[in-house]
Design an enzyme around this catalytic site. Structure first.
Site: not given
Length: 378
Positions: A141, A198, A201, A205, A221, A251, A255
Site C-alpha cells: 500500500d 449494477c 456503489c 455515496c 470522498c 460503497c 456491493c
C-alpha cells in the site's frame, strides 16, 4: 542464483507459493507480470491532471513510478499478488443509524493492516526466496505500487465501479500485498468485470464522489475528507458525513458480491469491541495522550488527535443530541484552531439560535479561520 531460478520447476514453485501463502494467513494468491497493466498509467495521469487526488501530493510525485512496476525494480520478472480477508461480522451501514456513536471504517477497527500484511509478506517472501533461489521485494500500500490493477491482472478480482477491488469469493474485503521477484512464474489469467448494470456503489455515496462509473473524485470522498484532508472539512460535505469519524465503507458494504464474503479469520483484523461503535461523548474528551493510547497500533493514530477530534465534532453536530453541547463548548478553548473551528460548527447545529448567539458574543477568537466559522454559523 540465476541458474537456480532458470532450473526451477514452475509447477513446484506455484505449489510452494500457495502452500506458504496459506501458512502465512493469506486467503488468496495469484501471479501476474510487471507489464500486465498498460492502461493503468494513463488513468492515473488523468486522475492527477484533473486534480481529483486533492491534497495527496505524493500521488502526483510518484505517477511515473506507479505506472510501471519496473521503474521500482528493473529486475522484476513476476509479481505475486496476495489478498487477506478482513470481512466484518456485521453490516457497517447499520452503524450509521447510531447517531450518538462514531462509525470507524472496518479496516481500522483493530491493528494497522500495513504492519500485519507486511510481516506476513516478509515471512512468505523469505521462504520463497530461499527455496526458489530468487530475489524478492515486498510492498504493501504505502509504496508506489498500483496494487488494485495488478490484483485484477492476476485474477484476484476486478476493479468495480467504485474503483476498489471486488472478489467473487470475498466481496469487497481484501487487503492486498505484493511480492516482486526475479523468478519467472506462470501468470494467471485476469479476472473479468462482473459488475454488469449494477450501480449500487455509485448511488449510495453520500457525497456523490463518483463522477462516472470507475472514476473517483477523492476530494468528495468521505475517506479522503476524514483521513487525508488536513484542514477543515468543507461545509458542503459536513451533513453528509453523518457519524463517520474515520473513513467510510458505504460503497464497499453495499456491493452485492458481499453475499459470498466471510468474516476475517486473522484475529488482528477482527474488530476491537471498543472500536466497533465508540461513544461520541467519550471521543470528544480525548487529549493527545489518551488519543495515542486508545489508538495504539491502529491506523487511526496516523492522522493525529486534532484531525480525529475534528471528525468527531462533525459527527457530534450531526447527532441532534444537545447533551453533547457541553463537550463541544469545552473544545472552543482547545489549542488547535482546527478543533475550535469544528466545535463552532457542531454547536451551531446543537444549540438554539439565541443560545448560540450568546455564546458567540462571549468569544474573543484570534484565528481568522475560526472567526470565519463563527461568522458563517451566525
Amino acid at each position: 542464483m540465476a541458474t537456480a531460478v532458470a532450473n526451477a520447476d514452475p509447477a513446484r514453485l506455484r505449489h510452494l507459493i500457495e502452500r506458504e501463502a496459506a501458512k502465512a494467513g493469506f486467503d488468496c494468491v495469484a501471479v501476474t507480470t510487471p507489464d500486465a497493466i498498460p492502461k493503468a498509467p494513463g488513468r492515473l495521469q488523468q486522475f492527477v491532471a484533473e486534480g481529483q487526488h486533492g491534497s495527496m501530493e505524493w500521488m502526483a510525485e510518484t505517477v511515473a513510478r506507479r505506472g510501471d512496476p519496473k521503474t521500482l525494480w528493473p529486475e522484476v520478472r513476476s509479481i505475486i499478488m496476495l489478498g487477506m480477508n478482513y470481512g466484518p461480522d456485521q453490516n457497517p451501514i447499520a452503524m450509521l443509524g447510531q447517531k450518538d456513536r462514531g462509525t470507524i471504517s472496518v479496516y481500522a477497527q483493530n491493528r494497522d493492516y500495513h504492519d500485519v500484511v507486511k510481516g506476513r509478506l516478509k515471512q512468505l517472501a523469505g521462504v520463497f526466496a530461499a527455496r526458489a533461489g530468487a530475489e524478492v521485494k515486498v510492498f504493501v500500500d504505502t509504496a508506489p505500487v498500483m496494487e488494485k490493477p495488478l490484483a485484477e491482472a492476476a485474477g484476484l478480482g476486478w476493479q468495480g465501479k467504485h474503483t476498489n477491488l471486488v472478489s467473487r469469493h470475498f466481496g469487497s474485503w481484501l487487503f492486498l500485498g505484493s511480492i516482486f521477484t526475479t523468478a519467472e512464474l506462470v501468470p494467471d489469467a485476469p479476472e473479468p468485470d462482473h459488475c454488469g448494470s449494477c450501480r449500487a456503489c455509485l448511488d449510495i455515496c453520500p457525497t456523490q464522489a463518483f463522477p462516472a462509473p470507475y472514476r473517483l473524485d477523492a476530494r468528495r470522498c468521505i475517506s479522503y475528507l476524514t483521513i487525508e484532508n488536513k484542514g477543515p472539512i468543507p461545509h458542503e460535505f459536513r451533513k453528509a458525513i453523518g457519524n463517520r469519524v474515520y473513513g467510510c465503507d458505504d460503497c464497499l458494504a453495499i456491493c452485492p458480491w458481499n453475499k459470498f464474503a466471510s468474516v476475517a479469520s486473522e484475529m488482528k483484523l477482527v474488530a476491537r469491541d471498543d472500536l466497533r461503535a465508540p461513544a461520541l461523548d467519550h471521543l470528544l474528551t480525548l487529549d493527545d495522550l489518551e488519543f495515542r493510547t486508545l489508538f495504539s497500533g491502529s491506523p487511526i493514530k496516523r492522522i493525529g488527535r486534532d484531525r480525529f477530534v475534528r471528525n468527531v465534532l462533525i459527527a457530534a453536530g450531526n447527532s441532534c443530541d444537545p447533551d453533547l453541547a457541553a463537550r463541544c463548548t469545552a473544545l472552543l478553548a482547545d489549542a488547535s484552531p482546527l478543533v475550535r473551528g469544528a466545535a463552532v460548527w457542531a454547536l451551531a447545529q446543537l444549540l438554539p439560535a439565541a443560545e448560540f448567539a450568546r455564546l458567540r458574543a462571549r468569544q474573543s477568537e484570534t484565528d481568522a479561520e475560526v472567526r470565519s466559522e463563527w461568522d458563517t454559523a451566525a
